[in-house]
Design a protein around this motif. Structure first.
Motif, PDB file in Angstrom:
ATOM      1  N   ASN A  38      77.953  55.893 131.461  1.00  0.00           N
ATOM      2  CA  ASN A  38      78.996  55.035 132.167  1.00  0.00           C
ATOM      3  C   ASN A  38      80.220  55.689 132.119  1.00  0.00           C
ATOM      4  O   ASN A  38      80.992  55.469 133.223  1.00  0.00           O
ATOM      5  CB  ASN A  38      79.208  53.902 131.194  1.00  0.00           C
ATOM      6  N   ILE A  41      79.817  58.168 135.576  1.00  0.00           N
ATOM      7  CA  ILE A  41      80.098  57.645 136.829  1.00  0.00           C
ATOM      8  C   ILE A  41      81.487  57.192 137.209  1.00  0.00           C
ATOM      9  O   ILE A  41      81.667  57.009 138.430  1.00  0.00           O
ATOM     10  CB  ILE A  41      78.967  56.386 137.171  1.00  0.00           C
ATOM     11  N   LYS A  42      82.054  56.997 136.072  1.00  0.00           N
ATOM     12  CA  LYS A  42      83.723  56.808 136.473  1.00  0.00           C
ATOM     13  C   LYS A  42      84.657  58.194 136.467  1.00  0.00           C
ATOM     14  O   LYS A  42      85.853  57.660 136.653  1.00  0.00           O
ATOM     15  CB  LYS A  42      83.833  55.666 135.381  1.00  0.00           C
ATOM     16  N   ARG A  49      85.205  58.542 142.498  1.00  0.00           N
ATOM     17  CA  ARG A  49      84.478  58.604 141.158  1.00  0.00           C
ATOM     18  C   ARG A  49      83.167  59.410 141.678  1.00  0.00           C
ATOM     19  O   ARG A  49      82.695  59.559 142.742  1.00  0.00           O
ATOM     20  CB  ARG A  49      83.893  56.901 141.167  1.00  0.00           C
ATOM     21  N   SER A  51      80.338  58.892 140.954  1.00  0.00           N
ATOM     22  CA  SER A  51      79.331  57.940 141.374  1.00  0.00           C
ATOM     23  C   SER A  51      78.858  58.138 142.999  1.00  0.00           C
ATOM     24  O   SER A  51      77.856  58.309 143.378  1.00  0.00           O
ATOM     25  CB  SER A  51      79.265  56.534 141.022  1.00  0.00           C
ATOM     26  N   TYR A  52      80.252  58.039 143.618  1.00  0.00           N
ATOM     27  CA  TYR A  52      80.155  58.463 145.045  1.00  0.00           C
ATOM     28  C   TYR A  52      79.873  59.962 145.341  1.00  0.00           C
ATOM     29  O   TYR A  52      79.143  60.353 146.352  1.00  0.00           O
ATOM     30  CB  TYR A  52      81.555  58.136 145.553  1.00  0.00           C
ATOM     31  N   TYR A 108      70.107  54.425 134.318  1.00  0.00           N
ATOM     32  CA  TYR A 108      71.030  53.410 134.742  1.00  0.00           C
ATOM     33  C   TYR A 108      70.830  53.544 136.049  1.00  0.00           C
ATOM     34  O   TYR A 108      70.788  54.447 137.129  1.00  0.00           O
ATOM     35  CB  TYR A 108      72.324  54.369 134.370  1.00  0.00           C
ATOM     36  N   LEU A 110      72.044  52.359 139.715  1.00  0.00           N
ATOM     37  CA  LEU A 110      73.073  52.535 140.383  1.00  0.00           C
ATOM     38  C   LEU A 110      72.993  52.183 141.989  1.00  0.00           C
ATOM     39  O   LEU A 110      72.395  52.733 142.782  1.00  0.00           O
ATOM     40  CB  LEU A 110      73.740  54.000 140.452  1.00  0.00           C
ATOM     41  N   LEU A 112      75.207  51.645 145.423  1.00  0.00           N
ATOM     42  CA  LEU A 112      76.240  52.110 146.010  1.00  0.00           C
ATOM     43  C   LEU A 112      75.977  51.938 147.597  1.00  0.00           C
ATOM     44  O   LEU A 112      75.002  52.703 148.171  1.00  0.00           O
ATOM     45  CB  LEU A 112      76.685  53.498 145.824  1.00  0.00           C
ATOM     46  N   ILE A 119      69.944  57.115 137.536  1.00  0.00           N
ATOM     47  CA  ILE A 119      70.577  58.252 136.679  1.00  0.00           C
ATOM     48  C   ILE A 119      69.695  57.870 135.304  1.00  0.00           C
ATOM     49  O   ILE A 119      69.604  56.843 134.783  1.00  0.00           O
ATOM     50  CB  ILE A 119      71.983  57.732 136.412  1.00  0.00           C
TER      51      ILE A 119
END
Length: 125
Positions: A38, A41-42, A49, A51-52, A108, A110, A112, A119
């Motif tokens: 968590n 990804i932030k 981020r 995550s992108y 996880y 995800l 987007l 993940i």
């Protein structure tokens, strides 16, 4: 007979206490893995981020920057025995780490921009 019963009672308590500690240890490790994912990804990565960055990695195949960022963060957290994997629906995109021993996995999903990534972080003992 009393001494024998006392000895057996102590052995039972010792074995019972060890089992619960192992269970609590696995739960703590699972929570730790969830918190790490968590946070990862932030994290800021090139003004956005991470995550992108993982999404771009899955689309372009250029994962060197993301890989070095994940490795750096895991090093800061003093996690040396782990496996980090990024997958899309079809195949594995990125694999980092060398996990040896008992694994505690955290997955996880995800999503987007309409893309589904998965993940997986395994912490090993």
């Amino acid at each position: 007979i009393v001494i024998l019963l006392l000895f057996l009672g102590i052995m039972f308590i010792v074995f019972k206490a060890n089992k619960q500690e192992s269970l609590y240890s696995d739960i703590r490790t699972n929570i730790k893995a969830a918190n790490i994912v968590n946070a990862l990804i932030k994290v800021d990565y090139n003004g956005k981020r991470l995550s992108y960055g993982l999404l771009e990695c899955s689309q372009t195949g250029d994962c060197n920057g993301v890989k070095s960022k994940v490795e750096f963060i895991m090093q800061l957290l003093k996690e040396n025995n782990y496996d980090f994997k990024l997958k899309n629906q079809d195949n594995q995109i990125l694999a980092i780490g060398n996990c040896q021993g008992n694994k505690i996995n955290y997955n996880y999903p995800l999503t987007l921009e309409g893309n589904q990534l998965n993940i997986n972080l395994a912490l090993c003992s």
